[in-house]
Motif scaffolding. Structure first.
Motif, short mmCIF file in Angstrom:
data_model
loop_
_atom_site.label_atom_id
_atom_site.label_comp_id
_atom_site.label_asym_id
_atom_site.label_seq_id
_atom_site.Cartn_x
_atom_site.Cartn_y
_atom_site.Cartn_z
N LYS A 91 30.86 41.91 36.91
CA LYS A 91 30.45 40.42 36.57
C LYS A 91 31.55 39.67 36.76
O LYS A 91 32.66 39.86 36.53
CB LYS A 91 29.89 40.33 35.14
N ARG A 92 31.00 38.36 37.18
CA ARG A 92 31.97 37.19 37.27
C ARG A 92 31.40 36.05 37.11
O ARG A 92 30.17 35.88 37.49
CB ARG A 92 32.62 37.23 38.69
N ARG B 123 36.13 43.56 44.86
CA ARG B 123 35.67 43.37 43.63
C ARG B 123 35.33 44.30 42.87
O ARG B 123 35.26 45.62 43.25
CB ARG B 123 34.25 42.61 43.97
N ASN C 1 37.21 46.10 36.14
CA ASN C 1 36.57 44.75 36.53
C ASN C 1 37.35 43.75 36.88
O ASN C 1 37.08 42.60 36.44
CB ASN C 1 35.30 44.24 35.66
N TYR D 73 39.04 41.29 40.27
CA TYR D 73 38.81 41.28 41.73
C TYR D 73 40.10 40.53 42.38
O TYR D 73 40.87 40.20 41.74
CB TYR D 73 37.47 40.05 41.71
N SER E 176 39.65 38.25 34.73
CA SER E 176 38.62 37.40 34.10
C SER E 176 38.42 37.59 32.74
O SER E 176 38.62 38.71 32.16
CB SER E 176 37.45 37.16 35.19
N SER F 296 36.73 40.99 32.53
CA SER F 296 37.62 42.43 32.78
C SER F 296 37.74 42.74 31.35
O SER F 296 37.89 42.16 30.51
CB SER F 296 38.74 42.01 33.36
#
Length: 427
Positions: free
Chosen positions: A82-83, A177, A235, A237, A250, A253
């Protein structure tokens, strides 16, 4: 014309629901697809005016091109993470990663949370296709029908090894990613920046592992990173920053402190200048070549006290009239016969090649009543000599530049290297 107006025109022409068209149009525009191109893509998707639009054909991943409007594809989810992105003032959480089948792999962006996990075998029907950085990419949205397959897909070992996203720093490329890394925090500082929500505190610095080093930004400061040591990050990127890949950590993460040390590789990648430039940017590279010139803007310079950019005649491009801060810098052109780069030396490295301090340079300029004498002295010291340079290479519209971490006169035997070069050319 506003996006809402474009959606209304399309919905009227195609005979479909306006809100559905608007959602698809927003998804495409969000990822920098020009409005006219996005509208053409949606016309293909909805059948150029019919309400049904037909069933998209099934394709192997290797057959998908940016010209495909919509496809049905079956593949194994290699990565999923996810982001948060911002579009038209609103935050939107997306899921992104990579999908593979027997023929190839492709990046995807899911605008809905389909519950994707690494290792899942899925069939995505009516998946949109867009072009991103010259390559096709799948868009999975409201119009996509997604199902999970009971039978696993047999994919090549090279892709199977990517399932889960574990990687070393040397393997990371801009655009990657949902990657997982285990690294040592080599450098870390907390900074306040002017972010999208106003002043924001972040962590920035350098990660390292056995394969090399890369810069990072941690947008939601994690104490495990700030404390230093070794961490596992899931996670993350990778985006480009100043021409080189940068790891982004992020709020989505996961950061976990490791109870073991990670040895950071001390060796940099050694390349010919031409080979290095063709990479488009590389962090921590070593080059050897001749200093053939010292560019204007070298020697004694002045910087803006606010942004620290170099100023001209007391003028900063951002802050206007300022009282400049004296500093030293060198911009030397390094050439090895395969290509040329501009090597930028900071004040400490400049003092080394100048053979004096900033105060010495100011005194020399006062005596000569000309600050250019400092650059002239540097030219006399370095032009025509061979140097071994280690630093970070960026390539942009202004050319190829290396921010040097070390700049030392080479002790190599030029005849031996020339012989090796000729042997390689003849091979």
């Amino acid at each position: 014309m506003e996006l809402d107006d474009h959606a209304e025109d399309l919905a009227s022409d195609l005979g479909v629901d306006k809100e559905e068209v608007k959602s698809d149009l927003q998804n495409l525009v969000e990822y920098s697809v020009p409005v006219d191109e996005a509208k053409q893509s949606l016309r293909r998707k909805y059948g150029g005016g019919s309400s049904g639009g037909g069933v998209p054909s099934s394709k192997d991943i290797a057959e998908i091109t940016p010209e495909d409007g919509n496809v049905t594809v079956t593949g194994v989810v290699l990565t999923s993470g996810k982001r948060s992105i911002r579009y038209q003032g609103s935050d939107h959480v997306i899921v992104e990663g990579r999908l593979a089948d027997e023929t190839g792999a492709i990046d995807y962006t899911a605008w809905e949370d389909f519950g994707l996990s690494a290792g899942d075998t899925i069939t995505a029907g009516n998946a949109g296709v867009r072009e991103w950085d010259g390559e096709p990419e799948l868009n999975l949205g409201e119009s996509t029908s997604l199902s999970f397959e009971d039978d696993s897909l047999d994919i090549p070992a090279a892709y199977a090894d990517e399932i889960g996203g574990d990687a070393q720093l040397a393997d990371l490329q801009t655009g990657d990613r949902a990657v997982n890394i285990e690294v040592a925090v080599v450098e870390c500082e907390r900074r306040t920046i002017d972010g999208r929500d106003g002043e924001t505190e972040i962590l920035s610095g350098v990660f390292g592992d056995e394969s090399g080093r890369l810069p990072f930004t941690n947008w939601d400061p994690a104490p495990e990173i700030e404390d230093g040591g070794a961490v596992r990050i899931e996670n993350a990127y990778v985006q480009e920053f100043r021409g080189v890949p940068e790891v982004n950590v992020s709020e989505f993460s996961t950061v976990t402190a490791l109870d073991r040390e990670i040895e950071v590789g001390a060796d940099s990648t050694t390349m010919d200048v031409g080979e290095a430039v063709r990479t488009g940017g590389i962090y921590d590279v070593e080059l050897v070549g001749n200093a053939i010139a010292v560019r204007d803007g070298s020697g004694l310079i002045q910087r803006c006290p606010e942004c620290y950019r170099v100023i001209q005649k007391g003028q900063c491009r951002t802050h206007g009239d300022v009282d400049g801060i004296d500093d030293l810098r060198v911009k030397a052109i390094l050439d090895d016969g395969t290509g040329a780069v501009t090597v930028v030396l900071d004040d400490e490295l400049t003092e080394d090649v100048y053979g004096g301090t900033l105060e010495d340079a100011l005194e020399q300029a006062r005596e000569a009543m000309d600050q250019e004498v400092v650059a002239d002295t540097i030219r006399e010291h370095i032009v025509g000599k061979e140097y071994r340079v280690r630093g970070h290479l960026s390539v942009d519209e202004y050319g190829a530049n290396v921010d040097a971490e070390s700049f030392e006169e080479s002790a190599d035997d030029p005849e031996a290297r020339a012989a090796a070069f000729l042997e390689e050319v003849r091979a």
